[in-house]
Design a protein around this motif. Sequence first.
Motif, PDB file in Angstrom:
ATOM      1  N   ALA A  35      10.900  30.637   5.183  1.00  0.00           N
ATOM      2  CA  ALA A  35      12.570  30.131   5.488  1.00  0.00           C
ATOM      3  C   ALA A  35      13.443  30.706   4.552  1.00  0.00           C
ATOM      4  N   TYR A  36      12.942  30.514   3.419  1.00  0.00           N
ATOM      5  CA  TYR A  36      14.030  31.260   2.095  1.00  0.00           C
ATOM      6  C   TYR A  36      13.977  32.598   2.345  1.00  0.00           C
ATOM      7  N   GLN A  37      12.849  33.394   2.756  1.00  0.00           N
ATOM      8  CA  GLN A  37      12.998  34.667   2.593  1.00  0.00           C
ATOM      9  C   GLN A  37      14.002  35.464   3.835  1.00  0.00           C
ATOM     10  N   THR A  38      13.924  34.515   4.951  1.00  0.00           N
ATOM     11  CA  THR A  38      14.734  34.881   5.900  1.00  0.00           C
ATOM     12  C   THR A  38      16.164  34.029   5.939  1.00  0.00           C
ATOM     13  N   ASP A  39      16.687  33.550   4.768  1.00  0.00           N
ATOM     14  CA  ASP A  39      17.731  33.162   4.569  1.00  0.00           C
ATOM     15  C   ASP A  39      18.179  31.653   5.278  1.00  0.00           C
ATOM     16  N   ASP A  40      17.009  31.071   5.867  1.00  0.00           N
ATOM     17  CA  ASP A  40      17.306  29.758   6.430  1.00  0.00           C
ATOM     18  C   ASP A  40      17.283  28.811   5.461  1.00  0.00           C
ATOM     19  N   TYR A  41      18.115  28.464   4.525  1.00  0.00           N
ATOM     20  CA  TYR A  41      18.139  27.677   3.416  1.00  0.00           C
ATOM     21  C   TYR A  41      17.579  26.301   3.651  1.00  0.00           C
ATOM     22  N   ASN A  42      18.518  25.755   4.806  1.00  0.00           N
ATOM     23  CA  ASN A  42      18.126  24.470   4.909  1.00  0.00           C
ATOM     24  C   ASN A  42      16.811  23.951   5.159  1.00  0.00           C
ATOM     25  N   GLN A  43      16.236  24.755   6.243  1.00  0.00           N
ATOM     26  CA  GLN A  43      14.717  24.677   6.577  1.00  0.00           C
ATOM     27  C   GLN A  43      14.041  24.709   5.473  1.00  0.00           C
ATOM     28  N   ALA A  44      14.295  25.899   4.591  1.00  0.00           N
ATOM     29  CA  ALA A  44      13.409  25.977   3.315  1.00  0.00           C
ATOM     30  C   ALA A  44      13.480  24.870   2.529  1.00  0.00           C
ATOM     31  N   ASN A  45      14.529  24.076   2.207  1.00  0.00           N
ATOM     32  CA  ASN A  45      15.031  23.207   1.358  1.00  0.00           C
ATOM     33  C   ASN A  45      14.135  21.861   2.069  1.00  0.00           C
ATOM     34  N   GLN A  46      13.980  21.755   3.277  1.00  0.00           N
ATOM     35  CA  GLN A  46      13.225  20.580   3.831  1.00  0.00           C
ATOM     36  C   GLN A  46      11.662  20.924   3.702  1.00  0.00           C
ATOM     37  N   TYR A  47      11.183  21.787   3.618  1.00  0.00           N
ATOM     38  CA  TYR A  47       9.704  22.232   3.366  1.00  0.00           C
ATOM     39  C   TYR A  47       9.589  21.935   1.988  1.00  0.00           C
TER      40      TYR A  47
END
Length: 1007
Positions: free
Chosen positions: A184-196
């Motif tokens: 998610a971080y690599q695809t700039d989906d930072y909110n989901q990256a933070n959740q995980y």
Amino acid sequence: MRLLRIVYTSALFFSFASAHAQQSRIYTYENRDYQEALELYNSKQYQAAQAIFEKVKDNSDDPELEANAAYYSANAGIRLNQLGADKMMEDFMERYPTSVKRNAAFMDVADYYFTHGKYAQALKWYDRAEDLGLSRSNREEFNFKKGYSLFAAKKYRDARKYLERVSATAKYGAQAKYYIGYMAYQTDDYNQANQYFDQVASDGELNSNLSYYKADMNFKLGKFDEAIALAKEQLPTADRKEVSQLNKIIGESYFNKKEYEAALPYLKAYKGSQGRWSLTDYYQLGYVYYQQGMYQEAIAEFNKITDDSNGVAQNAYYHLGECYLRTGKKQEALNAFRNAAQMDFDLTISKDAWLNYARLSYEIGNPYESVPNVMMAYLDRYPDSEHSEEVKSLLVDSYLTSGNYEEAMTMLKKNRNYGDKATYQRVAFYYGLELFNRENYPEASRYFQLAIEEPHHANITSRAAFWKAEAEYITGAYNQAVIGYKQFKQMPGSRSTSEYADVDYHLGYAYFNQKDYANASEHFNAYVNNGKGDDQQQFDAFLRLGDSRFANREYWPAMEAYNKVIERGGKGTDYAWYQKAISYGFVNRTDDKIKTLQNFVTTYPQSTLKDDALYELGNTYVNSNNEPEGVNAYRRLAEQYPMSSLVPKAILKEGLVYYNGGSNAKALERFKKVVSNYQGSEEAMQAVATAKLIYVDEGRVEEYANWVRGLDFVEVTDEELDNASFEAAERHHAEKDHNRAVRSLQGYLDQFPRGIHHVKAHYYLAESFYELDNKAGALEHYEFVANVGGSVYNERSLARTADIYLERKENATAIPYLERLENTADYPQNLMFARSNLMKAFYELKQYDRALNYAEKVLNQQGVDDRIKGDAWIVIARSARETGNEQRARTAYREVAEVATGGLAAEALYYDAYFKHKDGDFEASNQAAQRLARDFAGYKETGAMGLVLMAKNFNALDDAFQATYILENVIKNFTQYPEITREAELELEKIKTQENLNEDNLAREQK
């Protein structure tokens, strides 16, 4: 992006368990070879094991044992990275479909590749194992490993599907969530990256890897405080590459918070991506320096952005201009603002950069385009700007300061609202002066009249009247010049002008050239009495005052004026002495005249008037009945000045003395010498006529006839017709009816080619052709007269002949005539004409030593004006350059700068910059080059040379941006000068090569 630092664990290979499970069974086969191979395999001696397994496979009668041997042989091949090992395993699958090891084979091979990081090969076998009946624990391991293999192959969508299947398991859940968050971080989906990432924060090992990503995500989400805190937390334990990136996150976060002082150390600590900085990196560090007033450091960073055209570059160029302004480097600032203005990424910056570019162009000049054009471009681009009135004012003033008056007039005629009538008057006046200096006097006069007709500035109105009179004087309209000078004197603003002090001097000459000697005398006297003007002009005024009084037969007052000249001393006093002597003769002071002439001959042995003095001395002695001394003076003249036009007159006079004294033999000898040496001259004609009297008196008529028949310039008959024919032709010439004069004179010469007046006819014919602008026709007759010798028209004919050849660029042909003119000239202006043109001709012919010699003669001659001095010094400078005498060239160019205007002044300024560059004084060289661009914008070629020199200075001063920018503009804007643009291209190539080398060295250091 930073590499993951995760250690993966995997289950034991199914093959190992299978191998041990079968061990007791193998023993029951009592197959020692198989057992030996299995032991070698388990101890990872795959090469030896494979050889035995192949032997067992080929020789065994037990199908299961054969299948097991084939299985282990293929596995050994995979572990040995053998070519075709995968094919061996596939062959095993097909050949032994009932083998108990068949199901384990897919996972066994896949796990081997997985363990060794060969995820693409692992995926191939995991895909085959997909549909096998796996146990629950085996299924979890399969999903995790296949998911990770897909993750490693950057197939994020498929990877997520498998990893989510194990995200809730105890064994793989934490790792799966980590990788899902990372994707998610690599695809700039930072909110989901933070959740995980938050779900695995309690995992000590994984959490240690999350700080970097969280810092970067917060930075990208604009949460700069959180980014700073997380990055600082990670810094102490980060590896070298992460340290650079973390410094970048912290520095750029502070930058975005406008906390520039805090940002500075972190931005400096950043090492770049793969050892190289981006434009943004340089811009941010430069801007931080700029905000803290560290302008030199900011310049160094902004200057690294030289080859791109984007928003970052535009910002960098704009702030680079600001930094240069703050450090007083206005030329450099002009270049930077020009670059920023020509980009449209940020229109606000473009507009402000244009304004600064226009202001600086006005202040220091512009080497790339005319300053008025810059102002016009700004007004066209931003017609509603709040600064438009300011720029309009600068536009008008720029025409005056740049000297681009022609364009100024064009602009004012089209846009009168850009300037009031007073401005129009100023421009008209200065354009008139420019035309005057170009020697276009009729046009200059027209513009001076326009300035007079707009009388808004009394000072300019009066100056325009003066210079209009000057133009009329130069074109020979002396009466109009007198009127103009007098009008100037009466104007209210005239007394405050620099021209007022000299107006009587100019009036004196205007009357003098009209032969109105009374008025000339009055104004020359007024001029010398006011005591103003430079010494040389005062000296000249006393001379002309004396000449005016002399011409007006006021001989005693004339002598007073000549005495003033003599008292002052210096060059020209010989003429005053001579005129004083002549004046004594007119007041019947013969003894004083003789004494003065004798003193003159002794005191001024090198004077060009010495031959005149000797001739006059001889005449005076003869008229005083002292014939021996008279003859002696005539003889001295002939011996010392054989090329003088007075020699035939002196010899003739000597003959007349003998004739009048009854010494006929001596008289005939003298007359025949005149006839022999000066054929065709009037003196020769008179000598023949007087000799005839002697021959007739002595009864030697036949001897006379025989003598005359040998003379091809004497017609012994039709003398009366000869005189009548010439008189008619001469009248047309005197009346300036040149067309009729040409016909009449040509008719005379056709009838009497060697007539009494044939030399004069040739001269008049030459003058008529010249006035009709038929210089080819004139040349033939001027050459004839010039080559006769001894004629009163010889001097002018030599000058005209040389001048026509010079106009034709036939310098080599002109030189002999100029040399003869130099040796025979009675008039200083003709002497100056000869020497100055010999100087130029020898220079053009690359005879530099002779050119230098004549340049020195020109400078040493009396009454040389600044224009001719400039010509002489420029010849010295150029000749010295060509002969390698650089020191003399330097001195000469300094002298040129003192007296020259226009193109010569521009050249002198260029070489001032050039020599300073050679001396290593690059700042001073640039100042001179900038003056060249500002003050001589109209001289494009010299300006282009100055720009290349300026670029070399900037390169030497380590300012690659300025050097590159200037050279690129030269290449783009001066294509009409290919030699200059080629030099610019070579210099630019050299600079860019060095810059690339510097960047490579820096990148290596940072790695």
